[in-house]
Design a protein around this motif. Sequence first.
Motif, short mmCIF file in Angstrom:
data_model
loop_
_atom_site.label_atom_id
_atom_site.label_comp_id
_atom_site.label_asym_id
_atom_site.label_seq_id
_atom_site.Cartn_x
_atom_site.Cartn_y
_atom_site.Cartn_z
N VAL A 39 0.85 -1.19 0.00
CA VAL A 39 0.00 0.00 0.00
C VAL A 39 0.88 1.24 0.00
O VAL A 39 1.78 1.38 0.84
CB VAL A 39 -0.93 0.03 1.23
CG1 VAL A 39 -1.77 1.30 1.23
CG2 VAL A 39 -1.82 -1.20 1.27
N ILE A 40 0.63 2.15 -0.96
CA ILE A 40 1.34 3.43 -1.03
C ILE A 40 0.29 4.53 -1.09
O ILE A 40 -0.60 4.51 -1.95
CB ILE A 40 2.25 3.52 -2.25
CG1 ILE A 40 3.28 2.39 -2.24
CG2 ILE A 40 2.97 4.87 -2.29
CD1 ILE A 40 4.15 2.34 -3.48
N ALA A 41 0.38 5.49 -0.18
CA ALA A 41 -0.56 6.62 -0.14
C ALA A 41 0.24 7.92 -0.09
O ALA A 41 1.07 8.12 0.80
CB ALA A 41 -1.48 6.51 1.06
N ILE A 42 -0.01 8.79 -1.07
CA ILE A 42 0.63 10.11 -1.13
C ILE A 42 -0.45 11.17 -1.26
O ILE A 42 -1.34 11.06 -2.10
CB ILE A 42 1.61 10.22 -2.31
CG1 ILE A 42 2.68 9.12 -2.24
CG2 ILE A 42 2.27 11.59 -2.35
CD1 ILE A 42 3.64 9.11 -3.42
N SER A 43 -0.36 12.19 -0.42
CA SER A 43 -1.29 13.31 -0.52
C SER A 43 -0.51 14.59 -0.30
O SER A 43 0.49 14.61 0.43
CB SER A 43 -2.40 13.19 0.53
OG SER A 43 -1.86 13.17 1.84
N GLY A 44 -0.93 15.66 -0.94
CA GLY A 44 -0.20 16.91 -0.76
C GLY A 44 -0.76 18.03 -1.60
O GLY A 44 -1.78 17.90 -2.28
N ASP A 45 -0.06 19.16 -1.54
CA ASP A 45 -0.40 20.34 -2.35
C ASP A 45 0.90 21.05 -2.69
O ASP A 45 1.98 20.45 -2.62
CB ASP A 45 -1.38 21.26 -1.60
CG ASP A 45 -0.89 21.60 -0.20
OD1 ASP A 45 0.33 21.76 0.00
OD2 ASP A 45 -1.73 21.70 0.72
N ALA A 46 0.83 22.32 -3.02
CA ALA A 46 2.02 23.05 -3.46
C ALA A 46 3.06 23.21 -2.36
O ALA A 46 4.25 23.38 -2.63
CB ALA A 46 1.61 24.42 -4.00
N THR A 47 2.64 23.17 -1.09
CA THR A 47 3.57 23.44 0.01
C THR A 47 3.85 22.25 0.93
O THR A 47 4.76 22.31 1.75
CB THR A 47 3.04 24.60 0.88
OG1 THR A 47 1.77 24.22 1.45
CG2 THR A 47 2.88 25.86 0.05
N SER A 48 3.05 21.19 0.83
CA SER A 48 3.23 20.07 1.75
C SER A 48 2.96 18.75 1.05
O SER A 48 2.35 18.70 -0.02
CB SER A 48 2.31 20.21 2.96
OG SER A 48 0.95 20.14 2.55
N GLU A 49 3.45 17.68 1.69
CA GLU A 49 3.26 16.35 1.12
C GLU A 49 3.43 15.31 2.23
O GLU A 49 4.28 15.46 3.11
CB GLU A 49 4.30 16.11 0.02
CG GLU A 49 4.18 14.76 -0.68
CD GLU A 49 5.28 14.57 -1.69
OE1 GLU A 49 4.96 14.41 -2.89
OE2 GLU A 49 6.47 14.59 -1.30
N THR A 50 2.65 14.24 2.17
CA THR A 50 2.76 13.13 3.11
C THR A 50 2.83 11.83 2.32
O THR A 50 2.01 11.59 1.44
CB THR A 50 1.55 13.08 4.06
OG1 THR A 50 1.48 14.28 4.82
CG2 THR A 50 1.68 11.89 5.02
N ILE A 51 3.84 11.01 2.63
CA ILE A 51 4.03 9.74 1.95
C ILE A 51 4.00 8.62 2.98
O ILE A 51 4.71 8.68 3.99
CB ILE A 51 5.38 9.70 1.20
CG1 ILE A 51 5.44 10.82 0.15
CG2 ILE A 51 5.59 8.34 0.54
CD1 ILE A 51 6.80 10.93 -0.54
N GLU A 52 3.20 7.59 2.71
CA GLU A 52 3.14 6.42 3.58
C GLU A 52 3.22 5.16 2.72
O GLU A 52 2.47 5.02 1.76
CB GLU A 52 1.84 6.41 4.40
CG GLU A 52 1.71 7.59 5.34
CD GLU A 52 0.46 7.51 6.19
OE1 GLU A 52 -0.33 6.55 5.97
OE2 GLU A 52 0.26 8.35 7.07
N MET A 53 4.15 4.27 3.07
CA MET A 53 4.31 3.01 2.36
C MET A 53 4.30 1.87 3.37
O MET A 53 5.00 1.94 4.38
CB MET A 53 5.62 2.98 1.57
CG MET A 53 5.78 4.08 0.55
SD MET A 53 7.34 3.93 -0.36
CE MET A 53 7.31 5.44 -1.32
#
Length: 247
Positions: A39-53
């Motif tokens: 499972v890989i989940a990435i969420s973010g916008d122009a200033t932030s990002e969160t990655i979970e694997m």
Amino acid sequence: MHGYSDEQLTSGTVSYKGQGDRIDLLDFKAVTKSGQAVVIAISGDATSETIEMTSGDAGAFSRFAGVYSRIRGGLLNIRLKRQDGPLRRGAVDIRNFQVVGEPRLKSLVSTPSKQDGKSLKDAVKADIDVSEAAFEVASARLVSGNGELLVSEGIVRGPQIGASFQGKVHDSKGLVDLTGTFMPAYGVNRLFSELPLIGVLLGNGRDRGLIGITFRLTGETSSPLLEVNPLSVIAPGVFRSIFEYRP
């Protein structure tokens, strides 16, 4: 889904939303040959990002992604965050896995000292078999960005061997520069660090053993040069840091 090392994933689903090199949303799910989830989940916008694997088969995912081919099994968790800048910071944690046929592990235990011709195996008077090395945990802090991957507070623990490490896994030129301390019979050596007074004097902290050898891995990531410091073979933990290489 076909990856590196002839590794395949099945039942794959991907949801993606982004613009240019920016990923606003990535939701990836698949199953390894051993039946474990990836499972890989990435969420973010122009200033932030969160990655979970996360994966129940760290070895299969590592081979599929072309990261490292010698891991077997393991529970993998990676968490990274980026905030107001290019750098992603977080941690990696792998539990209950094996490393099979790693030549650099063999070099660590068998390289003779230039001073007396003795290797680490000779120093501890034991045959250290690292052809299939089992580990209970591997963890490190990560900083990724600008083409570089840096690690700190790295620890690998197993019943036979253990190691601490830190440094640069790779840079934009494809170079590695890692330093650390390799410890045989980790489970036995660590007992010394748990004893009052003796642990303070000899253990060099909770995650250091009594006997070890410092090392440095440098050069191109595809074929790095391994250097060992034979002086550290006989040095108790609290003194061993004196002999550690500095990047």
